[in-house]
Design a protein around this motif. Sequence first.
Motif, short mmCIF file in Angstrom:
data_model
loop_
_atom_site.label_atom_id
_atom_site.label_comp_id
_atom_site.label_asym_id
_atom_site.label_seq_id
_atom_site.Cartn_x
_atom_site.Cartn_y
_atom_site.Cartn_z
N PRO A 33 -39.72 13.17 -14.51
CA PRO A 33 -39.43 12.12 -15.36
C PRO A 33 -39.32 10.53 -15.07
CG PRO A 33 -37.30 13.17 -14.82
CD PRO A 33 -38.51 13.88 -14.16
N VAL A 155 -31.02 14.17 -15.58
CA VAL A 155 -32.38 13.94 -16.41
C VAL A 155 -33.23 15.14 -15.97
CG1 VAL A 155 -34.18 13.01 -17.01
CG2 VAL A 155 -32.16 11.88 -17.06
N VAL A 159 -34.59 18.32 -17.75
CA VAL A 159 -36.31 18.61 -17.88
C VAL A 159 -36.54 20.01 -17.44
CG1 VAL A 159 -38.40 17.70 -17.18
CG2 VAL A 159 -36.73 16.04 -17.94
N GLY A 309 -32.76 12.92 -21.04
CA GLY A 309 -34.31 13.36 -21.32
C GLY A 309 -34.84 13.51 -22.66
N TYR A 311 -37.60 12.12 -24.28
CA TYR A 311 -38.86 12.22 -24.62
C TYR A 311 -39.26 13.75 -24.51
CZ TYR A 311 -39.29 7.30 -25.16
OH TYR A 311 -39.13 6.05 -25.59
N ALA A 312 -38.72 14.28 -23.20
CA ALA A 312 -38.87 15.82 -23.02
C ALA A 312 -38.05 16.66 -24.22
CB ALA A 312 -38.38 16.40 -21.88
N SER A 316 -40.11 19.30 -26.89
CA SER A 316 -39.94 20.43 -26.98
C SER A 316 -39.52 20.68 -28.49
CB SER A 316 -38.48 20.80 -26.10
OG SER A 316 -38.80 20.70 -24.87
#
Length: 355
Positions: A33, A155, A159, A309, A311-312, A316
């Motif tokens: 990340p 983070v 992830v 996190g 954007y992760a 998901s």
Amino acid sequence: MGAAGRIGRVLDAAGVLAGAVAATAVFDALGLPSPSLFGGLLAGLVRGLAGRRRLAVPRPGMLAAQGLIGVSIGALVDLETLAALARDWLPVLLVTVGTLVLSLLAGLLLRLRPGISPVTGAFSMIAGGASGITAMSRELGADDRMVAVLQYLRVLLIVVLMPVTAAAVYGAEPGSGGPPVDDAGPGWPAGLLFAAVCVLAGVAVGRLLRLPVAALLGPMLVAAALDLSGLSADATVPGLLDSAAFLLIGLTVGLNFTRDSLRTIGRALPLALLLIVGLIAGCAGLGAVLTATTGASALDGYLATTPGGLYAVLASATDSGADATFVLAVQVLRLFVMLLSAPLLARWLRRAAAG
């Protein structure tokens, strides 16, 4: 300083910058990340420990980086996101405040290690907004080196662990959400104009309102206002500019590392790791509370309260068929609460320590 000295400093800075870009490419290939932040952090750390002369990112570059990160955060807000909060605003707000309380408790426990100030402990453990918290930490009196390391350690853990937890515990089925929606926006020229307007106007507004960390919070609020009004036309900060901003933040932090600061962080890591795992578990508990008090599924509640996190998490949520709009709404609300409350928390913690 003579001409030879100036040329030497330019070559020194160019070498560090080239190292940061190379490290970014490696970290990007590894799927880390914020690879540009890690790349800048590593290159700055190596130069900070090895160099005999101090090297620093020019203040205008640092302010521009803060402004661009603020614009990227502000652009996450839109009417659809706010509408998703309207029905369940009270439980969402309570869970957000609960996350802030958990972060402060973890920060207080981190102070069991010597050499960690109240503000540094709290900022290192604030759940959400890692980039913004790292960018503003030094200006608010925290040790930005420790804040950066611990924020992005959390983070990284999220992830790695989140997809496994979502599938094993919450029954997420990767690929069940259908193909991602193409949301490229109007293109980089509009994005460049949007970023420039938000940074320039945001810094002016921030100074006029006497906001702390005006270079970050001002552009963030202006970008959010333009997005909500529809004037942004869904423009976002171009990816290259976004990466450059993270790289400069990473360089700024890395160049200030010393051997003493590395030893302090190393001594704090075992306790910090335990606290981060506890914080992740506590936020999962808040996700269960959110599920019980709203119509959200257990998977939605878990993803909405995952402490970092962003954007992760959204990837998901989209991939597994979760309610991505609800997840984004809760995450963005917490992000804004954390960043806007950070200056007040820093002031309160400094006064409490002095008292």
